[in-house]
Scaffold this motif. Sequence first.
Motif, PDB file in Angstrom:
ATOM      1  N   VAL A 384       0.826  -1.215   0.000  1.00 52.54           N
ATOM      2  CA  VAL A 384       0.000   0.000   0.000  1.00 52.54           C
ATOM      3  C   VAL A 384       0.857   1.260   0.000  1.00 52.54           C
ATOM      4  O   VAL A 384       0.641   2.173  -0.811  1.00 52.54           O
ATOM      5  N   ASP A 385       1.856   1.358   0.895  1.00 51.07           N
ATOM      6  CA  ASP A 385       2.675   2.574   0.981  1.00 51.07           C
ATOM      7  C   ASP A 385       3.470   2.800  -0.303  1.00 51.07           C
ATOM      8  O   ASP A 385       3.607   3.937  -0.772  1.00 51.07           O
ATOM      9  N   GLY A 386       4.018   1.711  -0.852  1.00 52.66           N
ATOM     10  CA  GLY A 386       4.774   1.838  -2.092  1.00 52.66           C
ATOM     11  C   GLY A 386       3.910   2.353  -3.228  1.00 52.66           C
ATOM     12  O   GLY A 386       4.323   3.227  -4.007  1.00 52.66           O
ATOM     13  N   ILE A 387       2.689   1.833  -3.347  1.00 51.00           N
ATOM     14  CA  ILE A 387       1.775   2.261  -4.414  1.00 51.00           C
ATOM     15  C   ILE A 387       1.358   3.711  -4.220  1.00 51.00           C
ATOM     16  O   ILE A 387       1.366   4.514  -5.165  1.00 51.00           O
ATOM     17  N   LYS A 388       1.004   4.079  -2.992  1.00 50.80           N
ATOM     18  CA  LYS A 388       0.539   5.450  -2.737  1.00 50.80           C
ATOM     19  C   LYS A 388       1.643   6.475  -2.983  1.00 50.80           C
ATOM     20  O   LYS A 388       1.361   7.593  -3.430  1.00 50.80           O
ATOM     21  N   ALA A 389       2.884   6.114  -2.682  1.00 43.00           N
ATOM     22  CA  ALA A 389       3.991   7.041  -2.938  1.00 43.00           C
ATOM     23  C   ALA A 389       4.123   7.322  -4.434  1.00 43.00           C
ATOM     24  O   ALA A 389       4.274   8.477  -4.856  1.00 43.00           O
ATOM     25  N   VAL A 390       4.031   6.265  -5.250  1.00 40.39           N
ATOM     26  CA  VAL A 390       4.151   6.447  -6.704  1.00 40.39           C
ATOM     27  C   VAL A 390       2.933   7.179  -7.251  1.00 40.39           C
ATOM     28  O   VAL A 390       3.056   8.012  -8.155  1.00 40.39           O
ATOM     29  N   GLN A 391       1.754   6.926  -6.712  1.00 40.52           N
ATOM     30  CA  GLN A 391       0.550   7.653  -7.138  1.00 40.52           C
ATOM     31  C   GLN A 391       0.683   9.143  -6.830  1.00 40.52           C
ATOM     32  O   GLN A 391       0.290   9.990  -7.644  1.00 40.52           O
ATOM     33  N   THR A 392       1.253   9.463  -5.676  1.00 44.90           N
ATOM     34  CA  THR A 392       1.464  10.866  -5.301  1.00 44.90           C
ATOM     35  C   THR A 392       2.398  11.555  -6.285  1.00 44.90           C
ATOM     36  O   THR A 392       2.151  12.692  -6.715  1.00 44.90           O
ATOM     37  N   LEU A 393       3.471  10.877  -6.655  1.00 43.95           N
ATOM     38  CA  LEU A 393       4.407  11.452  -7.619  1.00 43.95           C
ATOM     39  C   LEU A 393       3.742  11.641  -8.978  1.00 43.95           C
ATOM     40  O   LEU A 393       3.926  12.675  -9.632  1.00 43.95           O
ATOM     41  N   ALA A 394       2.969  10.659  -9.441  1.00 43.40           N
ATOM     42  CA  ALA A 394       2.302  10.762 -10.744  1.00 43.40           C
ATOM     43  C   ALA A 394       1.353  11.958 -10.780  1.00 43.40           C
ATOM     44  O   ALA A 394       1.273  12.691 -11.780  1.00 43.40           O
ATOM     45  N   GLU A 416      -0.836  21.074  -1.826  1.00 42.38           N
ATOM     46  CA  GLU A 416      -1.689  20.232  -2.660  1.00 42.38           C
ATOM     47  C   GLU A 416      -1.271  18.763  -2.584  1.00 42.38           C
ATOM     48  O   GLU A 416      -2.117  17.868  -2.534  1.00 42.38           O
ATOM     49  N   VAL A 417       0.037  18.527  -2.577  1.00 43.69           N
ATOM     50  CA  VAL A 417       0.523  17.152  -2.468  1.00 43.69           C
ATOM     51  C   VAL A 417       0.106  16.559  -1.130  1.00 43.69           C
ATOM     52  O   VAL A 417      -0.324  15.407  -1.044  1.00 43.69           O
ATOM     53  N   PHE A 418       0.213  17.355  -0.078  1.00 39.34           N
ATOM     54  CA  PHE A 418      -0.153  16.899   1.269  1.00 39.34           C
ATOM     55  C   PHE A 418      -1.643  16.545   1.332  1.00 39.34           C
ATOM     56  O   PHE A 418      -2.027  15.502   1.876  1.00 39.34           O
ATOM     57  N   GLN A 419      -2.479  17.403   0.773  1.00 40.48           N
ATOM     58  CA  GLN A 419      -3.920  17.174   0.821  1.00 40.48           C
ATOM     59  C   GLN A 419      -4.338  15.959  -0.002  1.00 40.48           C
ATOM     60  O   GLN A 419      -5.272  15.242   0.368  1.00 40.48           O
ATOM     61  N   GLY A 420      -3.625  15.727  -1.114  1.00 38.99           N
ATOM     62  CA  GLY A 420      -4.005  14.614  -1.983  1.00 38.99           C
ATOM     63  C   GLY A 420      -3.396  13.281  -1.587  1.00 38.99           C
ATOM     64  O   GLY A 420      -3.794  12.238  -2.108  1.00 38.99           O
ATOM     65  N   CYS A 421      -2.421  13.315  -0.655  1.00 41.85           N
ATOM     66  CA  CYS A 421      -1.727  12.083  -0.260  1.00 41.85           C
ATOM     67  C   CYS A 421      -2.499  11.369   0.851  1.00 41.85           C
ATOM     68  O   CYS A 421      -2.908  11.994   1.829  1.00 41.85           O
ATOM     69  N   THR A 422      -2.707  10.075   0.710  1.00 43.87           N
ATOM     70  CA  THR A 422      -3.421   9.278   1.719  1.00 43.87           C
ATOM     71  C   THR A 422      -2.488   8.351   2.500  1.00 43.87           C
ATOM     72  O   THR A 422      -2.956   7.562   3.312  1.00 43.87           O
ATOM     73  N   CYS A 423      -1.201   8.424   2.229  1.00 43.82           N
ATOM     74  CA  CYS A 423      -0.221   7.605   2.940  1.00 43.82           C
ATOM     75  C   CYS A 423       0.256   8.363   4.181  1.00 43.82           C
ATOM     76  O   CYS A 423       0.864   9.436   4.067  1.00 43.82           O
ATOM     77  N   VAL A 424      -0.052   7.848   5.357  1.00 44.16           N
ATOM     78  CA  VAL A 424       0.262   8.530   6.608  1.00 44.16           C
ATOM     79  C   VAL A 424       1.761   8.792   6.738  1.00 44.16           C
ATOM     80  O   VAL A 424       2.189   9.893   7.115  1.00 44.16           O
ATOM     81  N   ASN A 425       2.580   7.800   6.428  1.00 39.48           N
ATOM     82  CA  ASN A 425       4.033   7.953   6.563  1.00 39.48           C
ATOM     83  C   ASN A 425       4.578   9.031   5.630  1.00 39.48           C
ATOM     84  O   ASN A 425       5.493   9.772   5.988  1.00 39.48           O
ATOM     85  N   LEU A 426       4.019   9.117   4.427  1.00 37.27           N
ATOM     86  CA  LEU A 426       4.470  10.128   3.478  1.00 37.27           C
ATOM     87  C   LEU A 426       3.937  11.505   3.851  1.00 37.27           C
ATOM     88  O   LEU A 426       4.644  12.507   3.710  1.00 37.27           O
ATOM     89  N   ARG A 427       2.710  11.576   4.327  1.00 43.76           N
ATOM     90  CA  ARG A 427       2.127  12.862   4.741  1.00 43.76           C
ATOM     91  C   ARG A 427       2.973  13.512   5.840  1.00 43.76           C
ATOM     92  O   ARG A 427       3.196  14.729   5.826  1.00 43.76           O
ATOM     93  N   GLY A 428       3.443  12.709   6.785  1.00 42.82           N
ATOM     94  CA  GLY A 428       4.280  13.254   7.842  1.00 42.82           C
ATOM     95  C   GLY A 428       5.556  13.875   7.298  1.00 42.82           C
ATOM     96  O   GLY A 428       5.986  14.948   7.747  1.00 42.82           O
ATOM     97  N   ARG A 429       6.159  13.222   6.323  1.00 39.62           N
ATOM     98  CA  ARG A 429       7.395  13.745   5.726  1.00 39.62           C
ATOM     99  C   ARG A 429       7.127  15.019   4.916  1.00 39.62           C
ATOM    100  O   ARG A 429       7.909  15.970   4.950  1.00 39.62           O
TER     101      ARG A 429
END
Length: 571
Positions: A384-394, A416-429
């Motif tokens: 899940v985290d790997g997929i969401k990270a790549v979706q955020t970049l796309a 905008e990236v923060f609001q659209g990201c659903t990965c908790v670990n990535l949102r924190g970063r």
Amino acid sequence: SRESCFLKMTKHKKEKKKEKKEQKKQLKLLKKEQKRAEKIEKQVAKVAGYIEDGKWKKIAEKLKEHLEEKREEYSDKLCTYHAALAFVLELLNNVNQNHGDLKQRRISTSVPQLRYLQNVDGEDLFWRIGFKPGEDSYILPDYSLPLVEKSIPILKLEIAETRLRIDKYCEGIPRLGKSQEGQDTTTTTTTTSSSSSSSATKPEDGEAKEAKAEPGSLSDVQNRAIGALLGATCGDILGAPVETWRPEVIDKWFYKLIQFQDLPHAGDAPGGTGRYTGDTELMLTCCKSIFVQDCLDMKHMAQSLAEVYVDGDPRAYPQCMEVVCGKLEDQSYLTTASFWGKDGAQHNEGLTRVLPVAITFREAPAEVLDEAVKSLLVISTTHVDGIKAVQTLARLERSLFFLTPDTFDPLGMLDEVFQGCTCVNLRGRIDYIRKQAKDNPIDQAKGIYRVPPKTYEDLADVQQAEALEALAVALCVFTEWWHDPLEAVVQAVHKGGDTNTIAGVVGALCGALHGYDWLPKEWFEQMENLPETGRDTLIQVASKIANLSYTKMGKIKCGKASQHKAKYALN
């Protein structure tokens, strides 16, 4: 008995004879060693006498003249020349600190760092300092030790001079979009007029239309697509030779790594200095598959990846993709991710492979783009985290196609990236990057911010192996240096770790925002350009997929799944 006594005497005589022979041998070796020691003492005294008598100045002058000639001769390889000097200086410092350690005075000819010496004929420097060639190594004899001590300050001075030359070189690098007089030489293009917002939000479908250039020239979206693919490739090439290196080591060896270096593990494979790695080859293969099939057909893409991959390829594929591509020929692409465990790999290889999907889905609704990315990654991960990270970049890459440098705001992008990201670990970063940038403005009016160096250490492990870690580092670099694309790619390399992936992502983001004009001509000319692969193929494929756009409902071909539909049509 008489016979046994005779045998004993004979045996005793043989042993005595053997013992005397061994004693003579040891005495001979001892005399030889004594002569060698006396010779070394005389040579050391001779060298010391040169220094005491002031004759060292002549030796120093010759060494300085030699280094100055090398600096001029290799002005197009200043970074390699700097690395060679840094390598020799580090070696001499180690020797100078511990004269008695013979291991420090012997350097194997198989050490990878020697290639920097060889690329600038640096063996001459070894000889002038006193190294002697051995069977499989270079050896520094005792009598050369005084020369080592006196060579160190000369090398330090030469490194300082070389750094000044590198700074000067950086100031005047010719770009693709500028002539020597500074005039724009690229085809006239018009930028998107719908980018009045400074955020990274994509306009509603139908609002944004990429304006066409004059007849026969590139459209704006083609310019950006070419810039993104070439930017990603240049970042891959620039970062590959120092992949896994720590930031401080890269800084010490290269100062500013702005010139392509030989790929260390490529051996005699074609491509030379501008050879890219498996990251770019995977991206290029995905581009070709999308255009040929006129859609995202994962079965065709998996077959294409299996065909292009060669076991033991010197391009150095990402570790997970080596396994996946090796299995694709015999296994269903829907099952290959399981070879890395239940959820597949969290590796960052998808960050570069996703670029062609972001380009062709740039006008699609967000949920369709997300489904396309998920389908793209099905061969390597279901994590899940790997997929969401790549979706955020796309999402970010496609949104940059609708923005211009004049209206771009890095903090708006992060919001905008923060609001659209659903990965908790990535949102924190992302939130951490945003706060660091807000606290360190350089020129808020121009959207220029800096973050403390420690920020990068806090964001990720030193190797950035996971997708969310690598993306966080790339976003941080882009936030700081989006206004200077060339510096952004160089800074990405100097963050260390997975340098080619980080620099490739940053290069793609810069190309999507700025087009290709910022690329140095030297990079463009040195970039690998073999038949069916390399620079010209990347340009052709980028132009073709830029003409593909989401227009109406169809299917993403990925197994039996058809939750979302997408079709491309040539404009």
